[in-house]
Design a protein around this motif. Structure first.
Motif, short mmCIF file in Angstrom:
data_model
loop_
_atom_site.label_atom_id
_atom_site.label_comp_id
_atom_site.label_asym_id
_atom_site.label_seq_id
_atom_site.Cartn_x
_atom_site.Cartn_y
_atom_site.Cartn_z
N LEU A 53 0.87 -1.14 0.00
CA LEU A 53 -0.25 0.03 0.04
C LEU A 53 0.85 1.31 -0.13
O LEU A 53 0.56 2.34 -0.63
CB LEU A 53 -1.11 0.06 1.10
CG LEU A 53 -2.04 1.06 1.28
CD1 LEU A 53 -3.01 0.74 0.22
CD2 LEU A 53 -2.80 0.94 2.84
N ALA A 54 2.00 1.28 0.56
CA ALA A 54 2.89 2.29 0.62
C ALA A 54 3.53 2.48 -0.48
O ALA A 54 4.43 3.57 -0.47
CB ALA A 54 3.65 2.22 2.00
N ALA A 55 3.89 1.54 -1.14
CA ALA A 55 4.63 1.39 -2.29
C ALA A 55 4.69 2.47 -3.08
O ALA A 55 5.71 3.52 -3.51
CB ALA A 55 4.92 0.27 -3.13
N PRO A 56 3.38 3.08 -3.66
CA PRO A 56 3.17 3.92 -4.78
C PRO A 56 3.70 5.26 -4.12
O PRO A 56 3.97 6.34 -5.08
CB PRO A 56 1.86 3.89 -5.28
CG PRO A 56 1.28 2.37 -4.70
CD PRO A 56 2.17 2.20 -3.59
N PHE A 57 3.60 5.54 -3.06
CA PHE A 57 3.75 6.58 -2.28
C PHE A 57 5.18 7.18 -2.18
O PHE A 57 5.76 8.10 -2.06
CB PHE A 57 3.15 7.06 -0.92
CG PHE A 57 1.74 6.87 -0.95
CD1 PHE A 57 1.12 8.03 -1.23
CD2 PHE A 57 1.06 5.96 -0.85
CE1 PHE A 57 -0.34 8.22 -1.32
CE2 PHE A 57 -0.24 5.81 -0.87
CZ PHE A 57 -1.39 6.94 -1.09
N THR A 58 6.27 6.06 -2.68
CA THR A 58 7.54 6.34 -2.67
C THR A 58 7.94 7.33 -3.81
O THR A 58 8.99 8.08 -3.47
CB THR A 58 8.28 4.76 -3.02
OG1 THR A 58 7.84 3.94 -1.92
CG2 THR A 58 9.68 5.07 -2.79
N CYS A 59 7.11 7.32 -4.65
CA CYS A 59 7.33 8.34 -5.63
C CYS A 59 7.29 9.68 -5.21
O CYS A 59 7.99 10.60 -5.37
CB CYS A 59 6.44 8.24 -6.91
SG CYS A 59 6.55 6.49 -7.96
N LEU A 60 6.24 10.12 -4.39
CA LEU A 60 5.99 11.42 -3.81
C LEU A 60 7.34 11.51 -2.74
O LEU A 60 7.75 12.94 -2.90
CB LEU A 60 4.79 11.17 -2.77
CG LEU A 60 4.42 12.61 -2.16
CD1 LEU A 60 4.20 13.74 -3.23
CD2 LEU A 60 3.09 12.80 -1.36
N VAL A 61 7.73 10.57 -2.06
CA VAL A 61 8.73 11.00 -1.14
C VAL A 61 10.15 11.45 -2.01
O VAL A 61 10.90 11.92 -1.54
CB VAL A 61 8.89 9.61 -0.21
CG1 VAL A 61 10.42 9.72 0.44
CG2 VAL A 61 7.69 9.20 0.64
N VAL A 62 10.15 10.55 -3.17
CA VAL A 62 11.26 10.96 -3.99
C VAL A 62 11.41 12.39 -4.46
O VAL A 62 12.44 13.08 -4.59
CB VAL A 62 11.46 9.98 -5.19
CG1 VAL A 62 12.54 10.49 -6.11
CG2 VAL A 62 11.89 8.53 -4.67
N VAL A 63 10.29 12.87 -4.80
CA VAL A 63 10.37 14.27 -5.27
C VAL A 63 10.36 15.14 -3.96
O VAL A 63 11.04 16.42 -3.92
CB VAL A 63 8.69 14.44 -5.72
CG1 VAL A 63 8.42 16.02 -5.76
CG2 VAL A 63 8.43 13.61 -7.00
N GLY A 86 10.29 11.06 3.95
CA GLY A 86 9.27 12.12 3.61
C GLY A 86 9.37 13.34 4.57
O GLY A 86 9.42 14.61 4.19
N THR A 87 9.32 13.03 5.79
CA THR A 87 9.53 14.03 6.67
C THR A 87 10.82 14.92 6.66
O THR A 87 11.00 15.94 6.62
CB THR A 87 9.69 13.46 8.31
OG1 THR A 87 8.35 12.80 8.35
CG2 THR A 87 9.89 14.42 9.25
N VAL A 88 12.09 14.02 6.39
CA VAL A 88 13.30 14.84 5.89
C VAL A 88 13.19 15.60 4.92
O VAL A 88 13.67 17.00 4.85
CB VAL A 88 14.53 13.74 5.56
CG1 VAL A 88 15.80 14.43 5.32
CG2 VAL A 88 14.73 13.08 7.07
N GLY A 89 12.61 15.36 3.78
CA GLY A 89 12.46 16.15 2.56
C GLY A 89 11.43 17.46 2.98
O GLY A 89 11.86 18.37 2.33
N VAL A 90 10.50 17.14 3.70
CA VAL A 90 9.72 18.47 4.13
C VAL A 90 10.59 19.34 4.78
O VAL A 90 10.65 20.51 4.50
CB VAL A 90 8.38 17.92 4.76
CG1 VAL A 90 7.59 19.34 5.42
CG2 VAL A 90 7.48 17.26 3.80
N VAL A 91 11.22 18.96 5.94
CA VAL A 91 12.21 19.72 6.60
C VAL A 91 13.22 20.27 5.84
O VAL A 91 13.41 21.57 5.82
CB VAL A 91 12.95 18.70 7.95
CG1 VAL A 91 13.80 19.76 8.62
CG2 VAL A 91 11.63 18.52 8.68
N LEU A 92 13.83 19.66 4.93
CA LEU A 92 14.81 20.50 4.03
C LEU A 92 14.13 21.36 3.21
O LEU A 92 14.76 22.30 2.78
CB LEU A 92 15.57 19.35 3.24
CG LEU A 92 16.66 18.44 4.02
CD1 LEU A 92 17.10 17.29 3.18
CD2 LEU A 92 17.65 19.16 4.70
N THR A 93 12.97 21.18 2.58
CA THR A 93 12.16 21.88 1.81
C THR A 93 12.05 23.29 2.74
O THR A 93 12.24 24.52 1.96
CB THR A 93 11.16 21.48 1.17
OG1 THR A 93 11.54 20.18 0.35
CG2 THR A 93 10.37 22.51 0.16
#
Length: 95
Positions: free
Chosen positions: A15-25, A84-91
């Motif tokens: 279920l979580a696998a497709p959301f990996t694309c969003l995390v990569v972005v 995803g949290t790391v990505g949001v914090v860095l952004t």
């Protein structure tokens, strides 16, 4: 009990696998939007390191979930939530 935790872990992992694309972005945004030119080799190296870390965390969490050490939903979603949290914090730090 082990079969149930294994099935639940696999379900949430899929279920979580497709959301990996969003995390990569979310992870790519701060690196692509950072001001200044960077060495291409450093960028490729950092990208490979991040991908490897994501892969290791994904496999580790699925093993822990399948073994019943963590709940299946935690095992399935942990890599996406963590990266995803790391990505949001860095952004947010870019502003």
């Amino acid at each position: 009990s082990d079969v149930c935790s294994s099935d639940l872990t696999q379900f949430h992992g899929r279920l979580a696998a497709p959301f990996t694309c969003l995390v990569v972005v979310l992870l790519a945004l701060p690196f692509g939007a950072a001001p200044g030119r960077r060495n291409v080799a450093v960028g490729v190296g950092v990208s490979i390191a991040i991908a490897f870390a994501f892969f290791v965390l994904s496999r580790l969490s699925l093993v822990l979930g399948t073994g019943g050490h963590v709940p299946g939903w935690v095992a399935g979603w942990l890599p996406n939530v963590a990266f995803g949290t790391v990505g949001v914090v860095l952004t947010k730090r870019l502003r």
